[in-house]
Write a protein that holds these residues in place. Structure first.
Motif, PDB file in Angstrom:
ATOM      1  N   ASP A 192       0.796  -1.108   0.005  1.00 48.36           N
ATOM      2  CA  ASP A 192       0.051   0.064  -0.009  1.00 48.36           C
ATOM      3  C   ASP A 192       1.055   1.091  -0.098  1.00 48.36           C
ATOM      4  OD1 ASP A 192      -2.175   1.522   0.030  1.00 48.36           O
ATOM      5  OD2 ASP A 192      -2.976   0.746   1.946  1.00 48.36           O
ATOM      6  N   SER A 193       0.175   2.325  -0.322  1.00 52.89           N
ATOM      7  CA  SER A 193       0.931   3.612  -0.340  1.00 52.89           C
ATOM      8  C   SER A 193       0.508   4.549   0.950  1.00 52.89           C
ATOM      9  CB  SER A 193       0.861   4.366  -1.642  1.00 52.89           C
ATOM     10  OG  SER A 193      -0.335   4.998  -1.793  1.00 52.89           O
ATOM     11  N   ALA A 194       1.392   5.592   1.418  1.00 56.19           N
ATOM     12  CA  ALA A 194       1.074   6.187   2.434  1.00 56.19           C
ATOM     13  C   ALA A 194      -0.116   7.425   1.829  1.00 56.19           C
ATOM     14  CB  ALA A 194       2.326   7.224   2.874  1.00 56.19           C
ATOM     15  N   ALA A 195       0.014   7.887   0.765  1.00 55.65           N
ATOM     16  CA  ALA A 195      -1.001   8.981   0.122  1.00 55.65           C
ATOM     17  C   ALA A 195      -2.353   8.227  -0.017  1.00 55.65           C
ATOM     18  CB  ALA A 195      -0.524   9.085  -1.198  1.00 55.65           C
ATOM     19  N   ASP A 196      -2.345   7.103  -0.584  1.00 54.77           N
ATOM     20  CA  ASP A 196      -3.675   6.255  -0.651  1.00 54.77           C
ATOM     21  C   ASP A 196      -4.208   5.876   0.794  1.00 54.77           C
ATOM     22  OD1 ASP A 196      -3.580   6.159  -3.190  1.00 54.77           O
ATOM     23  OD2 ASP A 196      -2.859   4.286  -3.508  1.00 54.77           O
ATOM     24  N   PHE A 197      -3.391   5.462   1.632  1.00 54.19           N
ATOM     25  CA  PHE A 197      -3.819   4.913   3.133  1.00 54.19           C
ATOM     26  C   PHE A 197      -4.454   6.360   3.724  1.00 54.19           C
ATOM     27  CE2 PHE A 197      -2.431   5.251   7.485  1.00 54.19           C
ATOM     28  CZ  PHE A 197      -3.821   4.338   7.983  1.00 54.19           C
ATOM     29  N   ILE A 198      -3.710   7.411   3.625  1.00 53.60           N
ATOM     30  CA  ILE A 198      -4.290   8.818   4.536  1.00 53.60           C
ATOM     31  C   ILE A 198      -5.472   9.239   3.738  1.00 53.60           C
ATOM     32  CG2 ILE A 198      -3.620  11.163   4.938  1.00 53.60           C
ATOM     33  CD1 ILE A 198      -2.051   9.149   6.715  1.00 53.60           C
ATOM     34  N   ASN A 199      -5.861   9.171   2.365  1.00 55.01           N
ATOM     35  CA  ASN A 199      -6.852   9.515   1.682  1.00 55.01           C
ATOM     36  C   ASN A 199      -7.865   8.694   2.253  1.00 55.01           C
ATOM     37  OD1 ASN A 199      -5.641  11.576   0.400  1.00 55.01           O
ATOM     38  ND2 ASN A 199      -5.177  10.425  -1.316  1.00 55.01           N
ATOM     39  N   GLU A 200      -7.774   7.359   2.399  1.00 52.92           N
ATOM     40  CA  GLU A 200      -8.789   6.507   2.773  1.00 52.92           C
ATOM     41  C   GLU A 200      -9.374   6.636   4.370  1.00 52.92           C
ATOM     42  OE1 GLU A 200     -11.419   2.973   2.052  1.00 52.92           O
ATOM     43  OE2 GLU A 200     -10.849   4.975   1.105  1.00 52.92           O
ATOM     44  N   VAL A 201      -8.170   7.120   5.214  1.00 53.09           N
ATOM     45  CA  VAL A 201      -8.466   7.320   6.374  1.00 53.09           C
ATOM     46  C   VAL A 201      -9.356   8.560   6.589  1.00 53.09           C
ATOM     47  CG1 VAL A 201      -7.530   8.420   8.492  1.00 53.09           C
ATOM     48  CG2 VAL A 201      -6.247   6.324   7.598  1.00 53.09           C
ATOM     49  N   LYS A 202      -9.081   9.747   5.782  1.00 57.67           N
ATOM     50  CA  LYS A 202     -10.055  10.967   5.715  1.00 57.67           C
ATOM     51  C   LYS A 202     -11.405  10.508   5.274  1.00 57.67           C
ATOM     52  CE  LYS A 202      -6.119  14.043   5.016  1.00 57.67           C
ATOM     53  NZ  LYS A 202      -5.525  14.795   4.029  1.00 57.67           N
ATOM     54  N   ARG A 203     -11.525   9.751   4.255  1.00 58.47           N
ATOM     55  CA  ARG A 203     -12.842   9.385   3.802  1.00 58.47           C
ATOM     56  C   ARG A 203     -13.480   8.416   4.615  1.00 58.47           C
ATOM     57  NH1 ARG A 203     -15.413   5.369   0.770  1.00 58.47           N
ATOM     58  NH2 ARG A 203     -13.835   3.723   1.249  1.00 58.47           N
ATOM     59  N   VAL A 204     -12.937   7.506   5.231  1.00 57.12           N
ATOM     60  CA  VAL A 204     -13.711   6.484   6.407  1.00 57.12           C
ATOM     61  C   VAL A 204     -13.925   7.151   7.736  1.00 57.12           C
ATOM     62  CG1 VAL A 204     -13.511   4.083   7.338  1.00 57.12           C
ATOM     63  CG2 VAL A 204     -12.539   4.559   5.011  1.00 57.12           C
ATOM     64  N   ASN A 205     -13.039   8.065   8.171  1.00 54.48           N
ATOM     65  CA  ASN A 205     -13.598   9.065   9.214  1.00 54.48           C
ATOM     66  C   ASN A 205     -14.855   9.770   9.136  1.00 54.48           C
ATOM     67  OD1 ASN A 205     -10.060  10.095   9.935  1.00 54.48           O
ATOM     68  ND2 ASN A 205     -11.114   8.817  10.880  1.00 54.48           N
ATOM     69  N   ILE A 218      -7.140  -3.238   4.810  1.00 58.52           N
ATOM     70  CA  ILE A 218      -6.345  -4.455   4.440  1.00 58.52           C
ATOM     71  C   ILE A 218      -7.219  -5.526   4.376  1.00 58.52           C
ATOM     72  CG2 ILE A 218      -5.036  -6.404   5.433  1.00 58.52           C
ATOM     73  CD1 ILE A 218      -3.313  -4.132   7.132  1.00 58.52           C
ATOM     74  N   ASN A 219      -8.412  -5.727   5.086  1.00 59.41           N
ATOM     75  CA  ASN A 219      -9.494  -6.786   4.715  1.00 59.41           C
ATOM     76  C   ASN A 219     -10.010  -6.713   3.267  1.00 59.41           C
ATOM     77  OD1 ASN A 219      -9.205  -7.672   7.266  1.00 59.41           O
ATOM     78  ND2 ASN A 219     -11.005  -6.841   8.203  1.00 59.41           N
ATOM     79  N   GLU A 220     -10.218  -5.434   2.992  1.00 65.86           N
ATOM     80  CA  GLU A 220     -10.628  -5.081   1.560  1.00 65.86           C
ATOM     81  C   GLU A 220      -9.587  -5.299   0.461  1.00 65.86           C
ATOM     82  OE1 GLU A 220     -13.801  -4.593   0.824  1.00 65.86           O
ATOM     83  OE2 GLU A 220     -14.642  -4.328   2.915  1.00 65.86           O
ATOM     84  N   SER A 221      -8.587  -5.737   0.808  1.00 63.33           N
ATOM     85  CA  SER A 221      -7.281  -5.539  -0.028  1.00 63.33           C
ATOM     86  C   SER A 221      -6.916  -4.435  -0.874  1.00 63.33           C
ATOM     87  CB  SER A 221      -7.694  -6.765  -1.211  1.00 63.33           C
ATOM     88  OG  SER A 221      -7.597  -8.197  -0.849  1.00 63.33           O
ATOM     89  N   GLN A 222      -7.202  -3.218   0.063  1.00 59.04           N
ATOM     90  CA  GLN A 222      -6.642  -1.809  -0.428  1.00 59.04           C
ATOM     91  C   GLN A 222      -7.847  -1.053  -1.168  1.00 59.04           C
ATOM     92  OE1 GLN A 222      -3.561  -3.937  -0.712  1.00 59.04           O
ATOM     93  NE2 GLN A 222      -3.797  -3.599   1.570  1.00 59.04           N
ATOM     94  N   LYS A 223      -8.787  -1.765  -1.295  1.00 62.34           N
ATOM     95  CA  LYS A 223      -9.994  -1.396  -2.205  1.00 62.34           C
ATOM     96  C   LYS A 223     -11.025  -0.410  -1.151  1.00 62.34           C
ATOM     97  CE  LYS A 223     -10.746  -5.420  -5.321  1.00 62.34           C
ATOM     98  NZ  LYS A 223     -11.386  -6.189  -5.676  1.00 62.34           N
ATOM     99  N   PRO A 224     -11.568   0.547  -1.640  1.00 58.33           N
ATOM    100  CA  PRO A 224     -12.441   1.436  -0.607  1.00 58.33           C
ATOM    101  C   PRO A 224     -13.201   0.704   0.284  1.00 58.33           C
ATOM    102  CG  PRO A 224     -12.273   2.289  -2.761  1.00 58.33           C
ATOM    103  CD  PRO A 224     -11.702   0.917  -2.895  1.00 58.33           C
ATOM    104  N   VAL A 225     -13.181   0.998   1.583  1.00 56.98           N
ATOM    105  CA  VAL A 225     -14.089   0.433   2.455  1.00 56.98           C
ATOM    106  C   VAL A 225     -15.515   0.954   2.289  1.00 56.98           C
ATOM    107  CG1 VAL A 225     -14.582   0.491   5.021  1.00 56.98           C
ATOM    108  CG2 VAL A 225     -12.218   0.574   4.363  1.00 56.98           C
ATOM    109  N   LYS A 226     -16.263  -0.251   2.081  1.00 56.95           N
ATOM    110  CA  LYS A 226     -17.730   0.069   1.652  1.00 56.95           C
ATOM    111  C   LYS A 226     -18.677   0.397   3.133  1.00 56.95           C
ATOM    112  CE  LYS A 226     -17.234  -3.604  -1.635  1.00 56.95           C
ATOM    113  NZ  LYS A 226     -17.522  -4.849  -2.018  1.00 56.95           N
ATOM    114  N   TRP A 227     -19.953   0.878   2.614  1.00 61.34           N
ATOM    115  CA  TRP A 227     -20.859   1.176   3.715  1.00 61.34           C
ATOM    116  C   TRP A 227     -21.378  -0.005   4.625  1.00 61.34           C
ATOM    117  CZ3 TRP A 227     -21.888   5.077   6.922  1.00 61.34           C
ATOM    118  CH2 TRP A 227     -23.103   5.183   7.494  1.00 61.34           C
TER     119      TRP A 227
END
Length: 338
Positions: free
Chosen positions: A90-103, A127-136
């Motif tokens: 995974d990448s830092a940028a993708d992870f940080i962006n996902e943290v903001k979105r899932v927050n 990680i569970n989603e294999s780096q795909k966006p976490v779903k609702w």
């Protein structure tokens, strides 16, 4: 286990090499604890020690830059997170962006703010989603597991349980069945004279991942504790999660304990020297990685990645708590001397 996770046959030398590489660039004010736990995480990363260390450093610096001045991941804790990101490609940028979105999704679901625990939970969900966006739907399931936990232990369950909820979210059983089984494990451990509280709840959550029935899981846990004590090792609540990890192994308690104690002697020679709790934690992690490869139980081996991810998060939380305690002690000392 996923293809990107290859356990070395002899994990101890690899751990030492990665830690020494990371430690070279630590600097005077660096945090050795975070680097040790990052090295444990990185044992299964592809590449030689120098290459892996460089990736962790670069990713860690990116996390710091992207977190902003007041981000929770500006601390040395980011190197453990970095190790997990490198391990999972995974990448830092993708992870940080996902943290903001899932927050934002957590707030929409009316979940309480969890600070660093929320960030770690999002990492596990990702990680569970294999780096795909976490779903609702995943967030709703996460909340259901959290609420089921609270039904059993409303006074214990809080944001520090978010990472465990994230791991359990990835399993197939219903939230009701998962949490009922976890509670059976917890109560069985209580009957074996382990102390109630958050550490025991974490241990019960981990033991659920073993696919053992509550009685067998608690019996393995108790046997290990008994052998450690017989060999002069006190088991504190801070050690409960390590004991849970070791309970996965289909080896005799004697052989497991002997290997942990052997590795612990090597941990004592690390520089800077770790305290007793850290040496036990590191030695247990390395012993687990070494012995799990010899197990013939396919379910336990394939469940190892979720377990290791969870333990990495626990290590990160413990490192963060230790750093906060050290900072508070330093501030108190400065105030007393001024």
């Amino acid at each position: 286990m996923q293809a990107d996770m290859k356990l070395p046959g002899d994990p101890l030398p690899r751990f030492i090499k990665i830690y020494e590489e990371l430690n070279k660039a630590k600097g005077f004010f660096g945090d050795a604890s975070s680097l040790r736990f990052a090295a444990i995480t990185a044992i299964s990363c592809k590449g030689d020690a120098s290459e892996v260390s460089k990736k962790i450093r670069v990713t860690g610096d990116e996390i710091k830059e992207l977190s902003g001045w007041f981000g929770e991941l500006r601390s040395p804790l980011r190197f453990i997170v970095s190790g997990i990101l490198v391990l999972n490609g995974d990448s830092a940028a993708d992870f940080i962006n996902e943290v903001k979105r899932v927050n934002d999704m957590f707030r929409e679901a009316n979940l309480r703010r969890g600070g660093i625990y929320e960030t770690m939970a999002i990492l596990l969900l990702r990680i569970n989603e294999s780096q795909k966006p976490v779903k609702w739907d995943t967030i709703i399931r996460f909340k259901e597991i959290y609420e089921q936990m609270k039904k059993h232990h409303w006074w214990l369950t809080g944001p520090d349980d978010f990472p465990a909820c994230a791991v359990l979210t990835g399993l197939n059983e219903s939230p009701y069945k998962i949490c009922n089984t976890v509670e059976k494990i917890y109560q069985t451990l209580l009957k074996k004279s382990f102390s109630s509280g958050d550490p025991l709840q974490t241990a019960a959550n981990l033991l659920y991942l073993s696919n053992l029935n509550p009685d067998e899981a608690a019996s393995r846990y108790h046997r290990l504790s008994t052998v450690f004590r017989r060999k002069g090792v006190s088991i504190w609540q801070s050690d409960y999660d390590e004991l849970a990890i070791l309970s996965f192994l289909e080896h005799s308690a004697e052989s497991i304990v002997d290997l942990v104690l052997k590795h612990r002697e090597r941990m004592k020679r690390l520089r800077p020297k770790p305290d007793k709790s850290i040496t036990f934690n590191l030695a247990s992690g390395i012993a687990f990685l070494e012995l799990v490869q010899l197990d013939k139980n396919h379910e336990i081996i394939t469940g190892t990645k979720a377990l290791i991810n969870m333990q990495n998060i626990i290590n990160a939380q413990q490192a963060a708590a230790a750093a906060a305690a050290a900072s508070s002690a330093c501030a108190a000392s400065s105030a007393a001397n001024s």
